[in-house]
Motif scaffolding. Structure first.
Motif, short mmCIF file in Angstrom:
data_model
loop_
_atom_site.label_atom_id
_atom_site.label_comp_id
_atom_site.label_asym_id
_atom_site.label_seq_id
_atom_site.Cartn_x
_atom_site.Cartn_y
_atom_site.Cartn_z
N PRO A 161 0.78 -1.20 -0.04
CA PRO A 161 -0.33 -0.04 0.02
C PRO A 161 0.85 1.20 0.01
O PRO A 161 0.60 2.13 -0.69
N ARG A 162 2.18 1.32 0.70
CA ARG A 162 2.88 2.42 0.82
C ARG A 162 3.49 2.75 -0.65
O ARG A 162 3.63 3.97 -0.97
N THR A 163 3.85 1.65 -1.42
CA THR A 163 4.37 1.82 -2.80
C THR A 163 3.06 2.46 -3.69
O THR A 163 3.38 3.35 -4.47
N LEU A 164 1.84 1.77 -3.50
CA LEU A 164 1.07 2.44 -4.29
C LEU A 164 0.50 3.85 -4.10
O LEU A 164 0.27 4.62 -4.93
N GLU A 165 0.78 4.12 -2.90
CA GLU A 165 0.31 5.57 -2.23
C GLU A 165 1.45 6.80 -2.71
O GLU A 165 1.19 7.82 -3.20
N LEU A 166 2.59 6.20 -2.33
CA LEU A 166 3.69 7.17 -2.32
C LEU A 166 4.41 7.09 -3.68
O LEU A 166 5.37 8.15 -4.07
N ARG A 167 4.65 6.17 -4.48
CA ARG A 167 5.61 5.71 -5.50
C ARG A 167 4.74 5.24 -6.58
O ARG A 167 5.01 4.29 -7.22
N PRO A 168 3.78 6.24 -7.32
CA PRO A 168 2.96 5.87 -8.17
C PRO A 168 3.97 5.45 -9.85
O PRO A 168 3.50 4.57 -10.38
N LEU A 246 6.54 -7.51 -4.77
CA LEU A 246 7.49 -7.34 -6.09
C LEU A 246 8.53 -6.60 -5.00
O LEU A 246 8.96 -5.70 -5.55
N SER A 247 9.32 -7.18 -4.42
CA SER A 247 10.40 -6.45 -3.43
C SER A 247 11.61 -5.88 -4.58
O SER A 247 12.14 -4.85 -3.90
N SER A 248 11.98 -6.72 -5.45
CA SER A 248 12.95 -6.24 -6.01
C SER A 248 12.78 -5.00 -6.95
O SER A 248 13.78 -4.15 -7.22
N LEU A 249 11.36 -4.75 -7.15
CA LEU A 249 11.05 -3.53 -7.98
C LEU A 249 10.71 -2.42 -6.81
O LEU A 249 10.91 -1.22 -7.10
N GLU A 250 10.13 -2.84 -5.81
CA GLU A 250 9.79 -2.00 -4.60
C GLU A 250 10.62 -1.40 -3.91
O GLU A 250 10.82 -0.10 -3.47
#
Length: 266
Positions: A161-168, A246-250
């Motif tokens: 959720p943090r990736t979706l919110e902060l790093r589009p 997807l930790s290698s991308l996130e």
């Protein structure tokens, strides 16, 4: 450089960074492609030889229409053929999510080819009946023409959720990597549903092993990674803050640091 390996029934596209470093086989997640490993290839290519294939049905590789053509064994056979083609007798196998299931299959087929193992955001267990049912629903969506909608939903399910919110921009990159042919989706979902349980294989894994998981991974959560770590004697566990499935991308820098340190230690 991208290259093509023609096999009897399919063509497998792959990137090979070349060089004289220890060979590392990077096996991507469903439903992405070998390009998901770009941050790691760019960061580590000076020290290691990185080989990143597009699995059958993904990226630029062939996508047979018959779902029965897809299985963890079929994917593993293609990777064995690729390593043989590249004259690589032993490689460090890095598998994320579905890539981890394929890594287990490679071990079952012949332990000698795996010099070390990195299992990222994956699990040993087979699908539950509920999990398999969900994959059947996803297959029906693809066959009904809604592969784009499924990919949109997968981005939301796989990323933190943090990736979706902060790093589009990361979400957009993940979504772009999911633009694959519908038969590849249907076939991979079939392979995922039918994959064997690898829990009983863990105790026999005797190569250096690193287990990596995003702290926010909702698909194969930290508990699943701990079970892998507990089941594989001498393994290391790394939990990456702020990353989902997807930790290698996130968390590319953290993932690359952990991977690079592990590879250097070998």
């Amino acid at each position: 450089r991208m290259a093509v390996l023609p096999l009897d029934d399919v063509e497998i596209h792959y990137e090979d960074s070349g060089g004289s470093g220890a060979p590392v086989l990077l096996v991507h997640a469903f439903p992405l492609s070998g390009a998901m490993w770009r941050p790691q290839i760019d960061a580590l290519r000076d020290r290691f030889r990185l080989v990143a294939p597009d699995l059958m049905g993904f990226g630029s590789s062939s996508a047979p229409r018959d779902p029965g053509a897809y299985s963890m064994a079929a994917y593993a056979a293609h990777l064995e053929a690729l390593l043989a083609h590249l004259s690589i007798p032993r490689a460090v196998v890095v598998g994320l999510s579905m890539g981890g299931y394929i890594a287990f299959e490679l071990l079952r087929r012949g332990r000698a080819g795996t010099a070390a193992l990195v299992l990222a955001d994956t699990r040993a267990e087979a699908d539950t009946p509920e999990g398999a049912h969900k994959r059947s629903d996803q297959q029906r969506r693809v066959l009904g023409g809604d592969v784009a909608g499924l990919a949109d939903d997968l981005v939301k399910a796989l990323l933190s959720p943090r990736t979706l919110e902060l790093r589009p921009e990361v979400a957009a990159r993940a979504r772009a990597l999911m633009d694959g042919p519908p038969p590849g989706y249907v076939g991979a979902l079939e392979a995922l549903k039918r994959r064997p349980d690898s829990t009983a294989d863990l105790a026999a894994i005797d190569v250096p092993t690193l287990v990596v998981v995003g702290e926010d991974d909702a698909v194969t959560p930290v508990d699943a990674a701990r079970r892998l770590h507990d089941g594989i004697a001498g393994s290391r566990l790394a939990v990456l803050p702020g990353a989902g499935h997807l930790s290698s991308l996130e968390a590319p820098d953290a993932f690359t640091d952990v991977l690079g340190g592990f590879l250097q230690s070998l």
